[in-house]
Scaffold this motif. Structure first.
Motif, PDB file in Angstrom:
ATOM      1  N   THR A  46       0.833  -1.214   0.000  1.00  0.00           N
ATOM      2  CA  THR A  46       0.000   0.000   0.000  1.00  0.00           C
ATOM      3  C   THR A  46       0.865   1.261   0.000  1.00  0.00           C
ATOM      4  N   GLU A  47       2.182   1.086   0.119  1.00  0.00           N
ATOM      5  CA  GLU A  47       3.107   2.223   0.132  1.00  0.00           C
ATOM      6  C   GLU A  47       3.588   2.526  -1.284  1.00  0.00           C
ATOM      7  N   ASN A  48       3.842   3.780  -1.540  1.00  0.00           N
ATOM      8  CA  ASN A  48       4.278   4.197  -2.871  1.00  0.00           C
ATOM      9  C   ASN A  48       5.794   4.252  -2.959  1.00  0.00           C
ATOM     10  N   ARG A  49       6.410   3.087  -2.836  1.00  0.00           N
ATOM     11  CA  ARG A  49       7.859   2.990  -2.974  1.00  0.00           C
ATOM     12  C   ARG A  49       8.236   1.540  -3.272  1.00  0.00           C
ATOM     13  N   PRO A  50       9.434   1.319  -3.798  1.00  0.00           N
ATOM     14  CA  PRO A  50       9.842  -0.043  -4.158  1.00  0.00           C
ATOM     15  C   PRO A  50       9.788  -0.985  -2.971  1.00  0.00           C
ATOM     16  N   ARG A  51       9.439  -2.231  -3.223  1.00  0.00           N
ATOM     17  CA  ARG A  51       9.330  -3.225  -2.155  1.00  0.00           C
ATOM     18  C   ARG A  51      10.056  -4.507  -2.570  1.00  0.00           C
ATOM     19  N   TRP A 173       1.569  -9.319  -8.544  1.00  0.00           N
ATOM     20  CA  TRP A 173       2.896  -9.425  -7.908  1.00  0.00           C
ATOM     21  C   TRP A 173       2.908  -8.815  -6.515  1.00  0.00           C
ATOM     22  N   ASN A 174       1.855  -9.041  -5.739  1.00  0.00           N
ATOM     23  CA  ASN A 174       1.800  -8.438  -4.408  1.00  0.00           C
ATOM     24  C   ASN A 174       1.084  -9.357  -3.419  1.00  0.00           C
ATOM     25  N   SER A 175       0.500  -8.805  -2.382  1.00  0.00           N
ATOM     26  CA  SER A 175      -0.097  -9.626  -1.331  1.00  0.00           C
ATOM     27  C   SER A 175      -1.427 -10.241  -1.724  1.00  0.00           C
ATOM     28  N   ILE A 176      -2.002  -9.829  -2.843  1.00  0.00           N
ATOM     29  CA  ILE A 176      -3.289 -10.402  -3.250  1.00  0.00           C
ATOM     30  C   ILE A 176      -3.156 -11.266  -4.500  1.00  0.00           C
ATOM     31  N   SER A 177      -1.932 -11.671  -4.846  1.00  0.00           N
ATOM     32  CA  SER A 177      -1.745 -12.642  -5.928  1.00  0.00           C
ATOM     33  C   SER A 177      -2.323 -13.981  -5.466  1.00  0.00           C
ATOM     34  N   PRO A 240      11.771 -27.497 -12.972  1.00  0.00           N
ATOM     35  CA  PRO A 240      12.980 -26.935 -13.588  1.00  0.00           C
ATOM     36  C   PRO A 240      12.723 -26.027 -14.793  1.00  0.00           C
ATOM     37  N   SER A 241      11.564 -26.163 -15.415  1.00  0.00           N
ATOM     38  CA  SER A 241      11.270 -25.312 -16.584  1.00  0.00           C
ATOM     39  C   SER A 241      10.487 -24.053 -16.204  1.00  0.00           C
ATOM     40  N   SER A 242      10.196 -23.889 -14.925  1.00  0.00           N
ATOM     41  CA  SER A 242       9.433 -22.718 -14.475  1.00  0.00           C
ATOM     42  C   SER A 242      10.382 -21.577 -14.123  1.00  0.00           C
ATOM     43  N   ALA A 243      10.154 -20.428 -14.727  1.00  0.00           N
ATOM     44  CA  ALA A 243      11.057 -19.294 -14.562  1.00  0.00           C
ATOM     45  C   ALA A 243      10.606 -18.366 -13.446  1.00  0.00           C
ATOM     46  N   TYR A 244      11.563 -17.589 -12.939  1.00  0.00           N
ATOM     47  CA  TYR A 244      11.231 -16.478 -12.056  1.00  0.00           C
ATOM     48  C   TYR A 244      10.369 -15.486 -12.835  1.00  0.00           C
ATOM     49  N   LEU A 245       9.308 -15.054 -12.218  1.00  0.00           N
ATOM     50  CA  LEU A 245       8.413 -14.067 -12.840  1.00  0.00           C
ATOM     51  C   LEU A 245       8.181 -12.910 -11.875  1.00  0.00           C
ATOM     52  N   PRO A 246       8.080 -11.662 -12.384  1.00  0.00           N
ATOM     53  CA  PRO A 246       8.145 -11.278 -13.798  1.00  0.00           C
ATOM     54  C   PRO A 246       9.575 -11.290 -14.340  1.00  0.00           C
ATOM     55  N   GLY A 247       9.725 -11.711 -15.586  1.00  0.00           N
ATOM     56  CA  GLY A 247      11.035 -11.754 -16.201  1.00  0.00           C
ATOM     57  C   GLY A 247      11.618 -10.365 -16.398  1.00  0.00           C
ATOM     58  N   ARG A 248      10.735  -9.392 -16.517  1.00  0.00           N
ATOM     59  CA  ARG A 248      11.161  -7.995 -16.581  1.00  0.00           C
ATOM     60  C   ARG A 248      10.120  -7.181 -15.836  1.00  0.00           C
ATOM     61  N   LYS A 249      10.379  -5.910 -15.664  1.00  0.00           N
ATOM     62  CA  LYS A 249       9.400  -5.091 -14.953  1.00  0.00           C
ATOM     63  C   LYS A 249       8.041  -5.198 -15.640  1.00  0.00           C
ATOM     64  N   PRO A 250       6.954  -5.192 -14.860  1.00  0.00           N
ATOM     65  CA  PRO A 250       5.624  -5.260 -15.483  1.00  0.00           C
ATOM     66  C   PRO A 250       5.469  -4.204 -16.575  1.00  0.00           C
ATOM     67  N   ALA A 251       4.872  -4.604 -17.695  1.00  0.00           N
ATOM     68  CA  ALA A 251       4.753  -3.706 -18.846  1.00  0.00           C
ATOM     69  C   ALA A 251       3.684  -2.644 -18.652  1.00  0.00           C
ATOM     70  N   SER A 252       2.716  -2.941 -17.797  1.00  0.00           N
ATOM     71  CA  SER A 252       1.615  -2.006 -17.632  1.00  0.00           C
ATOM     72  C   SER A 252       2.095  -0.722 -16.962  1.00  0.00           C
ATOM     73  N   PRO A 253       1.424   0.385 -17.235  1.00  0.00           N
ATOM     74  CA  PRO A 253       1.830   1.665 -16.631  1.00  0.00           C
ATOM     75  C   PRO A 253       1.341   1.829 -15.199  1.00  0.00           C
ATOM     76  N   GLY A 254       0.773   0.789 -14.608  1.00  0.00           N
ATOM     77  CA  GLY A 254       0.263   0.859 -13.244  1.00  0.00           C
ATOM     78  C   GLY A 254       1.366   1.137 -12.243  1.00  0.00           C
ATOM     79  N   ASP A 256       2.531  -0.475  -9.799  1.00  0.00           N
ATOM     80  CA  ASP A 256       3.437  -1.553  -9.428  1.00  0.00           C
ATOM     81  C   ASP A 256       4.663  -1.633 -10.325  1.00  0.00           C
ATOM     82  N   ARG A 257       4.599  -1.016 -11.488  1.00  0.00           N
ATOM     83  CA  ARG A 257       5.738  -1.088 -12.415  1.00  0.00           C
ATOM     84  C   ARG A 257       7.035  -0.630 -11.763  1.00  0.00           C
TER      85      ARG A 257
END
Length: 287
Positions: A46-51, A173-177, A240-254, A256-257
């Motif tokens: 809920t905070e507006n800073r990187p987590r 990518w947060n507490s409600i995933s 073993p075939s499952s990758a860390y996600l997100p592979g890059r920063k979320p594309a959406s302009p929301g 959380d990016r």
């Protein structure tokens, strides 16, 4: 290469050496620095800073590096020490070996929940809790939170359900995933989906500082997170075939990016990426 053992398999000498190293780190002031760091990076979604540390995909790699830094500090005192893990699905009672007088000490006493046994009891003269964590300077615990809202430790089935999920993490990518291994283990309660689970429930069960942002004030924090790290290791081997996600920063302009860390995004305070922390096999192994 060194080994992290199950705490129940530690010899009496190994327990003593670990406790001694932790107490020396405390006396040096460096232990408190680790507590302050965890509080600093305990950022809510809920905070507006990187987590980088919590409520986020980088929960596992951030804590892996954090644990490695702590372990390195201990090994600067005693090179033979490593952080054991507490399998709370098996050692799930107040009489389990880690709560013994010669190791972490036991539950807090009725009333003020003050820990009065073991080397981290305030009376022993070695352990003070402070820096704005509590009005008192002694360690507290409240196993199971008896009373109106008791809590139990997670079970093997709880962990198995999380390990079965083949997806590392999911939007937002947060507490409600609601899906994904990361939040199934991190364990944020989601209304209508599930209650608090796994990692978070263990923090609640221990109580005292463990129930908040200053959780490393209780040395059991490190054994708990050693097991969380082991579970991530087990999940990666199972998928073993499952990758860390997100592979890059979320594309959406929301919003959380700018607050979520993709695979190659440097995480503070070390400027290391999740990609650099996926493989620990050259550093340590689990027994």
């Amino acid at each position: 290469m060194y080994t992290r053992k199950n705490q129940r398999d530690l010899t009496r000498t190994e327990k003593r050496r670990l406790v001694d190293a932790i107490l020396k780190l405390k006396r040096s002031g460096r232990y408190d620095d680790f507590v302050v760091m965890h509080r600093e990076f305990y950022v809510m979604d809920t905070e507006n800073r990187p987590r980088p540390a919590h409520m986020t995909a980088s929960f596992f790699p951030w804590h892996r590096r954090y644990l490695l830094e702590f372990e390195k500090a201990l090994q600067g005192i005693d090179p033979g020490v490593s952080v054991p893990y507490w399998d709370w699905t098996t050692d799930n009672t107040p009489s389990s070996s880690l709560w013994a007088e010669d190791f972490l000490g036991g539950n807090g006493r009725p009333g003020d929940r003050r820990v009065t046994t073991g080397p981290f009891a305030h009376e022993a003269g070695n352990w003070s809790v402070g820096r704005g964590v509590t009005d008192e300077n002694y360690l507290t615990r409240n196993f199971g939170r008896p009373g109106r809202n008791p809590v139990s430790l997670p079970t093997k089935d709880d962990v198995a359900r999380a390990l079965k999920d083949p997806v590392y993490d999911t939007e937002p990518w947060n507490s409600i995933s609601t899906e994904g291994f990361r939040n199934r283990i991190e364990g944020w309660g989601i209304r209508g989906v599930r209650t608090v689970a796994n990692h978070n429930r263990v923090h609640q069960w221990v109580g005292g500082p463990m129930a908040g942002a200053a959780s490393p004030e209780d040395p059991v924090f490190w054994l708990h997170h050693s097991f969380i790290d082991l579970l991530w290791d087990r999940w990666r081997k199972a998928h073993p075939s499952s990758a860390y996600l997100p592979g890059r920063k979320p594309a959406s302009p929301g919003r959380d990016r700018d607050y979520v860390f993709g695979l190659d995004d440097p995480m503070p305070p070390w400027n290391v990426t999740p990609a650099q922390l996926l493989d620990h096999s050259k550093l340590y192994r689990y027994a």
